[in-house]
Design a protein around this motif. Structure first.
Motif, mmCIF file in Angstrom:
data_model
loop_
_atom_site.group_PDB
_atom_site.id
_atom_site.type_symbol
_atom_site.label_atom_id
_atom_site.label_comp_id
_atom_site.label_asym_id
_atom_site.label_seq_id
_atom_site.Cartn_x
_atom_site.Cartn_y
_atom_site.Cartn_z
ATOM 1 N N VAL A 155 0.866 -1.186 0.000
ATOM 2 C CA VAL A 155 0.000 0.000 0.000
ATOM 3 C C VAL A 155 0.898 1.230 0.000
ATOM 4 N N LEU A 156 0.663 2.126 -0.989
ATOM 5 C CA LEU A 156 1.500 3.327 -1.085
ATOM 6 C C LEU A 156 0.869 4.521 -0.390
ATOM 7 N N SER A 157 -0.473 4.601 -0.468
ATOM 8 C CA SER A 157 -1.157 5.717 0.190
ATOM 9 C C SER A 157 -2.641 5.404 0.302
ATOM 10 N N GLU A 169 5.202 10.589 18.884
ATOM 11 C CA GLU A 169 6.529 11.114 18.528
ATOM 12 C C GLU A 169 7.416 10.057 17.872
ATOM 13 N N LYS A 170 7.076 8.755 18.071
ATOM 14 C CA LYS A 170 7.881 7.696 17.439
ATOM 15 C C LYS A 170 7.251 7.188 16.148
ATOM 16 N N GLY A 171 6.109 7.766 15.770
ATOM 17 C CA GLY A 171 5.465 7.366 14.519
ATOM 18 C C GLY A 171 4.381 6.313 14.681
ATOM 19 N N TYR A 172 4.084 5.900 15.925
ATOM 20 C CA TYR A 172 3.002 4.924 16.139
ATOM 21 C C TYR A 172 1.651 5.632 16.048
ATOM 22 N N LEU A 178 1.023 6.613 5.321
ATOM 23 C CA LEU A 178 0.037 7.527 5.910
ATOM 24 C C LEU A 178 0.520 8.971 5.926
ATOM 25 N N THR A 179 1.702 9.217 5.347
ATOM 26 C CA THR A 179 2.304 10.546 5.501
ATOM 27 C C THR A 179 1.426 11.675 4.935
#
Ligand code: NAP
Length: 326
Positions: free
Chosen positions: A102-104, A274-277, A265-266
């Motif tokens: 999945v890219l986006s 803060e860790k990206g979770y 998900l960016t």
């Protein structure tokens, strides 16, 4: 019961976006224990359920030789065997599984689009169960020697090191468990940890300290991995004395934790810590309507197969409620 085939959802006409496309009730991104558990619950609820998995179902736990804390298996179970059973269970209830990265994702009104390199899927809800990936040390020699002595999977590569000497880096459950596993094959394991106390659970510490093939090297960090064609040495520095020494060996197994798989998900406004979770509430709802997250990819205190399976069940029920309320 969700049909999964409707072009009209509620009063909104989605023909433009979803023309001639199947609309899934739930798309689950990731086929590890969290995703498979979600799929079992969703398929049993007769939701039209699709898992999109990047490589093979099972997640990282499928690479673990032995799990002894998943309830129901009093003598322990192999990670691949357990997750294969989960996968079969999900398929038995009607879950469809496709492979791809999945890219986006995009959202429009109440629908969501899941975008892969060569295909897109439309769904009413998304359950993100994309897990995490192993962290790299970032030292010289690490990337160069992947597959030539550097490994992140003892179950996969351990048998190649029969009667050899290896280092395991890390002080958590993974490092200690995998160091113990490697003693089945190797003559010696240097267990290198950056502090003088392990993070791992007590029972694993006791086993490691009682295992004659394991030499614990506390307060030490890897500075460089060297060799010609294959790994030959590792240079480690004692962080208290600053002394540097080289250990001659054949392999370096790195288990220093994980980073969440949230790159796709960016472009979305999903709240991450803060860790990206992914941040969720106790119903596994993310900050985006109709998008849920479960398992290792979400912010939580305990990342285990048993909690992943529990998260997956909750995420599925929440997705069902969301579809019913639409
Ligand atoms: P973890 O608990 O995050 O431990 C990572 C270890 O690597 C820590 O000891 C950490 O040191 C060390 N470390 C981190 N970055 C480092 C770096 N740059 N250089 C050197 N050392 C570094 O990761 P994990 O062991 O993979 O476990 C992840 C989760 O899976 C945990 O929740 C764990 O309980 C679970 N798990 C459970 C089992 C089981 O129940 N049998 C087995 C495997 C994993 P510090 O301690 O100094 O931070």
């Amino acid at each position: 019961m969700g049909s999964g085939y409707k072009i009209f959802v509620g009063k909104i006409n989605y023909k433009g976006w979803a023309k001639n496309k199947m609309i899934y009730d739930t798309i689950i991104i990731g086929g590890g224990p969290a995703g498979l558990s979600s799929a079992i619950y969703s398929s049993r609820a007769r939701l039209n359920t699709l898992i999109i998995e990047k490589a093979g179902c099972g997640g990282l736990i499928a690479m673990t030789d032995f799990l002894e804390n998943y309830p129901g298996f009093e003598s322990g179970i192999n990670g691949f065997e357990l997750t294969s059973k989960m996968e079969q269970q999900a398929r038995n209830f009607g879950t469809k599984i496709v492979y791809g990265e999945v890219l986006s994702i995009e959202t429009k009104e109440t629908l969501k689009k899941v975008i892969l390199a060569d295909k897109t899927y439309i769904t009413k809800t998304i359950i993100v169960a994309s897990g995490s990936n192993f962290k790299k040390l970032g030292v010289r020699g690490e990337v160069e020697f992947i597959g030539k002595g550097v490994s992140y999977c003892a179950t996969c590569d351990g048998p190649f090191f029969k009667n050899k000497e290896v280092a395991v880096i890390g002080g958590g459950d993974s490092a200690l468990q995998e160091a113990l596993f490697l003693t089945k094959f190797v003559n010696k394991v240097f267990l290198v940890h950056r502090r003088d106390k392990f993070r791992a659970t007590q029972i694993l510490q006791e086993r490691v300290l009682g295992e004659p093939k394991i030499e614990v090297v506390f307060d030490s960090i890897v500075e460089e991995i060297t060799g010609s064609e294959f790994v030959e040495k590792v240079k480690i520095k004692n962080v208290k004395s600053n002394m540097v020494k080289e250990i001659a060996l054949n392999g370096v197994f790195i288990f220093i934790g994980w980073t969440p798989n949230t790159n796709f998900l960016t472009q979305n406004k999903i709240t991450l810590d803060e860790k990206g979770y992914i941040v969720t509430d106790d119903q596994m709802k993310t900050s985006m309507d109709g998008i849920f997250a479960c398992g290792d990819v979400r912010k939580k205190i305990l990342r285990q197969v048993v909690t992943a399976a529990g998260d997956g069940a909750v995420a599925s029920i929440s997705a069902q409620k969301h579809i019913e309320s639409d």
